[in-house]
Motif scaffolding. Structure first.
Motif, PDB file in Angstrom:
ATOM      1  N   UNK A  89       0.832  -1.195   0.000  1.00  0.00           N
ATOM      2  CA  UNK A  89       0.000   0.000   0.000  1.00  0.00           C
ATOM      3  C   UNK A  89       0.878   1.260   0.000  1.00  0.00           C
ATOM      4  N   UNK A  90       1.918   1.259   0.815  1.00  0.00           N
ATOM      5  CA  UNK A  90       2.857   2.393   0.877  1.00  0.00           C
ATOM      6  C   UNK A  90       3.488   2.618  -0.504  1.00  0.00           C
ATOM      7  N   UNK A  91       3.950   1.534  -1.133  1.00  0.00           N
ATOM      8  CA  UNK A  91       4.566   1.636  -2.458  1.00  0.00           C
ATOM      9  C   UNK A  91       3.586   2.189  -3.479  1.00  0.00           C
TER      10      UNK A  91
ATOM     11  N   UNK B 143       1.439   8.642  -6.834  1.00  0.00           N
ATOM     12  CA  UNK B 143       1.642  10.078  -6.679  1.00  0.00           C
ATOM     13  C   UNK B 143       2.681  10.587  -7.672  1.00  0.00           C
ATOM     14  N   UNK B 144       3.695   9.739  -7.955  1.00  0.00           N
ATOM     15  CA  UNK B 144       4.749  10.106  -8.887  1.00  0.00           C
ATOM     16  C   UNK B 144       4.370   9.861 -10.339  1.00  0.00           C
ATOM     17  N   UNK B 145       3.137   9.387 -10.569  1.00  0.00           N
ATOM     18  CA  UNK B 145       2.662   9.266 -11.942  1.00  0.00           C
ATOM     19  C   UNK B 145       2.526   7.854 -12.472  1.00  0.00           C
ATOM     20  N   UNK B 146       2.800   6.846 -11.663  1.00  0.00           N
ATOM     21  CA  UNK B 146       2.688   5.465 -12.145  1.00  0.00           C
ATOM     22  C   UNK B 146       1.221   5.115 -12.365  1.00  0.00           C
ATOM     23  N   UNK B 147       0.953   4.463 -13.478  1.00  0.00           N
ATOM     24  CA  UNK B 147      -0.414   4.057 -13.783  1.00  0.00           C
ATOM     25  C   UNK B 147      -0.697   2.684 -13.148  1.00  0.00           C
TER      26      UNK B 147
ATOM     27  N   UNK C 193       1.565  -4.715 -14.038  1.00  0.00           N
ATOM     28  CA  UNK C 193       2.551  -5.504 -14.798  1.00  0.00           C
ATOM     29  C   UNK C 193       3.789  -5.783 -13.959  1.00  0.00           C
ATOM     30  N   UNK C 194       4.191  -4.844 -13.099  1.00  0.00           N
ATOM     31  CA  UNK C 194       5.349  -5.077 -12.233  1.00  0.00           C
ATOM     32  C   UNK C 194       5.065  -6.194 -11.241  1.00  0.00           C
ATOM     33  N   UNK C 195       3.874  -6.158 -10.652  1.00  0.00           N
ATOM     34  CA  UNK C 195       3.536  -7.213  -9.693  1.00  0.00           C
ATOM     35  C   UNK C 195       3.372  -8.569 -10.389  1.00  0.00           C
ATOM     36  N   UNK C 196       2.858  -8.548 -11.632  1.00  0.00           N
ATOM     37  CA  UNK C 196       2.733  -9.799 -12.385  1.00  0.00           C
ATOM     38  C   UNK C 196       4.106 -10.413 -12.638  1.00  0.00           C
ATOM     39  N   UNK C 197       5.056  -9.577 -13.030  1.00  0.00           N
ATOM     40  CA  UNK C 197       6.412 -10.070 -13.249  1.00  0.00           C
ATOM     41  C   UNK C 197       7.020 -10.612 -11.952  1.00  0.00           C
TER      42      UNK C 197
ATOM     43  N   UNK D 267      -5.290  -2.825  -3.475  1.00  0.00           N
ATOM     44  CA  UNK D 267      -4.310  -1.797  -3.121  1.00  0.00           C
ATOM     45  C   UNK D 267      -4.229  -0.738  -4.220  1.00  0.00           C
ATOM     46  N   UNK D 268      -4.242  -1.215  -5.484  1.00  0.00           N
ATOM     47  CA  UNK D 268      -4.110  -0.268  -6.596  1.00  0.00           C
ATOM     48  C   UNK D 268      -5.343   0.595  -6.748  1.00  0.00           C
ATOM     49  N   UNK D 269      -6.461   0.184  -6.134  1.00  0.00           N
ATOM     50  CA  UNK D 269      -7.698   0.956  -6.259  1.00  0.00           C
ATOM     51  C   UNK D 269      -7.789   2.088  -5.244  1.00  0.00           C
ATOM     52  N   UNK D 270      -6.826   2.153  -4.308  1.00  0.00           N
ATOM     53  CA  UNK D 270      -6.904   3.162  -3.255  1.00  0.00           C
ATOM     54  C   UNK D 270      -6.520   4.551  -3.794  1.00  0.00           C
ATOM     55  N   UNK D 271      -7.211   5.576  -3.281  1.00  0.00           N
ATOM     56  CA  UNK D 271      -6.877   6.962  -3.615  1.00  0.00           C
ATOM     57  C   UNK D 271      -5.702   7.407  -2.748  1.00  0.00           C
TER      58      UNK D 271
END
Length: 871
Positions: free
Chosen positions: A775-777, A783-787, A793-797, A859-863
């Motif tokens: 969640x922290x990551x 915030x830095x612009x990651x979609x 895809x990073x977690x899938x890898x 986690x990715x759905x959190x604002x």
């Protein structure tokens, strides 16, 4: 100071542990550590679902298996008289009891006789089939009830009408030969009328496993058939009902039988231990399933460790607060260890309830269908052992993560989010860990039926944990040293593999154990199936022929030569005998290892020969010369001889046809049993049984391999021309064994699925334990612009790399484990067939990636906004 907290957790002006509305005196009587632990539990069990599930599954498996085993054992003890058909039974091979033996039994109670043999049932043009013939007296059954369809009294079933005896037949026989009730069969020289279908017989378990359907006739019909001849393979069992049914009376009669008629050679059983071989099988299978349950518990222990680690992570602020207010580290560890063990206690209690009710549930649902006597009962001792397994496992896997908090400074606790401290716990906590592990090992050994198997399991479990830990460390070290990819997703995935707090160790351990188990079971299943269905039939004889009268052996050879001119015929004399003593020590007093005890338990096939049998080679001593063959000598299987402590020159006493014969061991030989050729544990010199009545055993090997049409024709013609000869198709025998093994493998798969399910729980728990860091990551990177797509895809890898590496380990470790079990335990040839194993490994990897992504999606759905305020 107004509003300050008591260092022990109390509010200002109140005694520690007091709560509004509670009795202060009653609360204060509880130990302080327990009071604080109970306060912590007011927040609920959030985060402990995996811990509860893992402990409950493992304990439920062990408790359920143990309770079911106790219920079966109690059922055997309770139904011992029904299973045997009496209080004491006396079994004889080749012959009926003589007048002296009948007089001895008749003077001690009511006697009933039952005869057993294999025979060919011929239905004329419809063909012939091997049947397990059971001949009973007019008072059968003495205990229990015979169930038939339509229901008929025994006198109507078996009575002779116009010279034709009646019979009850297994429905499989009617289906195999396309018969109906009222049709007639020829068995030996007797004509038999099928009058009813056999549904169940009360003493079926004592009869053992057969290779043909049951055909039940009267003793008069068996005698009329001509199948009872000197040396033929018949077994007669005399069942004694004592007027005084006490245990002491049973023991007294058995002792009198051994002392009064020592040379009778009968096998004596009592209702106190109705079927020792079946009881030992229950114990062996119970141990296997218990070890599977322990595997599930140990795998679940990883989930316990993950859950406790996540719990400590959530409690950092509380731990820091307690320590800053003066609470010693031991108090902090004690509070949270107590809390964890209380929660584990809930899981243990749930597992015990499930395990305790399992026998009652099976009896209620399938009691009328079970072929085994089940006596559902609560087993306090077995349940206590299962609970102790759960307590020791929870303690062993929880003390490490909790012990770390003892020596970490308060500032370190607050800083540990970004700079974790991986120091070892204090020696006292390592000591507790060692004691818990020693307790698990000791408990496994103390409750094991075979301590050797338990030791192998313990060593394998320790090795698996150690190797998986090394695999995880190796992956992290490799990821740390690999060059950083230019693209963001692969770079993030690589960093996640080795960063502080990485999920790599937990995922590799939980997934690796599951894949290893799946691969091992897949290889064992594939090799057993290959051995039974492909390998053996290509090398084995096509047909076996039993009970060939020695006077008709030449004519039978001629018949086979005409039926299969190019076939290979082998024929040897065959008798049955029981080992009664080794070097003068009675067989009943010899404590043989479990894997060879069968040699001393019951009768064995024996033969005599002038030449060394095919498929054998001498390993000690030498084969007898023609002159030496005139003396009583024996050749013994070398592996069994070593296990029994026998060597060349030792003495073996065998009871054959009611006579005890003591012979010297002339040589030891290695026997190749897997080709299904004619061979025996004991081969005697011809002079040992010169002139003794016997029958012959023959095999026919077709040159072109199995030929169902030719085999069926030979079976039909042999039944017509030689009605006393029993014919067995090797394929039918293998199918019967394959069916039995298939049921066993199905049970093993079902039990092992528990361990695999636990692995999935642990995997889910490991992913949940990393939720805070992920969640922290996610918040920072978004915030830095990651979609979302890039992070996904990073977690899938990351999960794919972990799954692939773990699958490779599981394939290697599972293949090695399968090879050891197949070649060393089952004594079979091993063939590497990874088709099923690879499918299992791929499915495990897919499940791992799916679980990982499912946990990550939330986690990715959190604002980011609501979390950035608290960073």
């Amino acid at each position: 100071m107004h509003g300050s907290l008591d260092p022990l957790g109390g509010a200002p002006g109140k005694k520690p542990g007091a709560t509004p509305g509670a009795d202060p005196g009653r609360s204060s009587r509880l130990p302080l550590t327990l009071r604080l632990a109970l306060r912590e539990l007011r927040g609920g069990l959030r985060g402990f679902t995996v811990l509860l599930a893992c402990i409950a599954i493992g304990v439920a498996t062990i408790a359920g298996v143990a309770s079911l085993s106790r219920s079966l054992s109690d059922g055997l003890a309770r139904e011992g008289r029904r299973i045997l058909g009496g209080d004491v039974t006396f079994g004889l091979i080749h012959r009926e009891a003589n007048p002296a033996e009948k007089a001895f039994l008749g003077a001690r109670g009511r006697v009933s006789a039952v005869g057993f043999t294999r025979a060919m049932a011929s239905a004329g043009d419809k063909g012939a089939a091997l049947v397990e013939l059971k001949a009973v007296g007019p008072d059968y059954p003495s205990v229990g009830a015979l169930a038939t369809e339509p229901p008929l009294p025994a006198r109507d079933i078996f009575a002779a009408r116009d010279g034709v005896h009646g019979a009850a037949a297994d429905s499989a026989l009617l289906a195999r030969l396309d018969l109906k009730l009222g049709d007639r069969l020829t068995v030996g020289g007797a004509e038999i009328e099928l009058r009813t279908v056999l549904v169940s017989e009360p003493d079926k378990i004592a009869g053992g496993i057969g290779f043909g359907p049951r055909l039940m006739v009267s003793l008069d019909a068996l005698r009329q058939s001509g199948l009872v001849q000197p040396g033929s393979l018949n077994r007669f069992v005399y069942r004694l009902m004592l007027p005084e049914g006490s245990d002491a009376a049973v023991e007294r009669v058995m002792a009198e039988a051994r002392s009064t008629l020592p040379d009778a050679g009968w096998e004596i059983r009592s209702r106190l231990n109705a079927d020792p071989r079946f009881a030992r099988s229950i114990e062996r299978f119970t141990q296997f399933l218990t070890l599977v349950g322990l595997t599930a518990l140990l795998v679940g222990g990883v989930g316990v460790a993950n859950a406790v680690r996540a719990f400590v992570e959530r409690k950092r602020a509380s731990i820091a607060t307690l320590k800053s207010l003066g609470a010693p580290g031991s108090r902090v560890v004690g509070i949270y260890l107590t809390q964890v063990m209380l929660i584990a206690g809930l899981g243990i209690a749930a597992g015990l309830v499930i395990g305790a009710v399992l026998p009652f549930g099976l009896d209620a649902a399938f009691g009328s269908l079970l072929p085994l006597p089940l006596d559902p009962t609560l087993a306090p001792g077995e349940l206590a052992v299962a609970a102790l397994y759960g307590v020791l496992t929870a303690l062993a896997f929880a003390i490490g993560p909790l012990g770390r908090a003892h020596d970490v400074a308060v500032s370190g606790l607050f800083r540990d989010t970004v700079d974790p401290d991986r120091r070892w716990p204090r020696p006292r906590y390592l000591g507790i860990l060692a004691l818990a592990l020693a307790g698990l090992v000791g408990l496994a050994l103390a409750t094991a039926f075979d301590r050797g198997v338990a030791l192998i399991f313990i060593a394998a479990a320790g090795l698996a944990f150690g190797l998986l830990r090394l695999v995880a460390l190796g992956l992290m070290a490799l990821a740390r040293r690999l060059p950083r990819p230019a693209r963001a997703a692969p770079r993030l995935a690589l960093a996640n593999l080795h960063r502080p707090g990485a999920l790599t160790p937990s995922i590799v351990l939980s997934l690796g154990l599951g894949i290893t188990l799946l691969v091992t079971l897949s290889l064992i299943d594939a090799n057993i199936t290959r051995t039974l269905t492909r390998s053996l039939p290509t090398r084995a004889p096509s047909l076996f022929f039993l009970d060939i009268p020695s006077r008709a052996s030449a004519a039978f050879d001629q018949f086979l030569g005409q039926a299969a001119p190019r076939g290979k015929i082998e024929r040897v004399p065959m008798m049955r005998g029981r080992i009664t003593a080794l070097n003068g020590v009675p067989a009943s007093q010899i404590k043989a290892a479990e894997d060879v005890a069968w040699v001393l338990d019951g009768d064995r096939g024996i033969t005599y020969a002038e030449e060394l049998p095919d498929g054998s080679r001498i390993t000690a001593g030498r084969w007898w010369t023609p002159e030496e063959a005139k003396s009583p000598l024996v050749s013994f299987d070398d592996q069994l001889a070593r296990s029994l402590g026998l060597k060349v020159g030792d003495q073996v006493t065998v009871n054959v046809l009611g006579r005890n014969l003591t012979v010297g061991i002339a040589n030891l030989r290695h026997v190749e049993w897997r080709n299904l050729g004619i061979n025996f544990v004991m081969v005697f010199s011809p002079g040992t049984f010169r002139g003794a009545p016997h029958s012959d055993l023959a095999t026919l090997t077709l040159p072109e391999g199995p030929d169902p049409a030719l085999e069926a024709r030979i079976l039909r013609d042999a039944a017509r021309q030689f009605p006393s000869v029993s014919s067995v198709r090797v394929k039918d025998a293998l199918d019967a064994v394959n069916d039995l093994v298939g049921k066993l493998v199905f049970a093993i798969r079902g039990a092992s699925a528990v361990a695999v399910a636990t692995s999935l729980f642990v995997l889910a728990g490991a992913l949940a334990a990393g939720h805070r860091a992920r969640l922290y990551d996610a918040v920072v990177l978004k915030t830095l612009g990651a979609t979302r797509a890039r992070l996904l895809s990073a977690y899938t890898l990351e999960y794919g790399a972990l799954g692939l590496a773990t699958a490779v380990f599981g394939l290697v470790a599972g293949t090695l484990a399968g090879w050891v079990i197949i070649t060393r335990v089952m004594k079979l040839d091993f063939a590497l067939d990874l088709s099923g194993a690879v499918v299992a490994a791929i499915l495990a990897v897919v499940v791992a990636v799916a679980l990982g992504l499912a946990g990550t999606w939330r986690i990715l759905s959190q604002k980011p906004a609501q979390y950035l305020r608290n960073l």
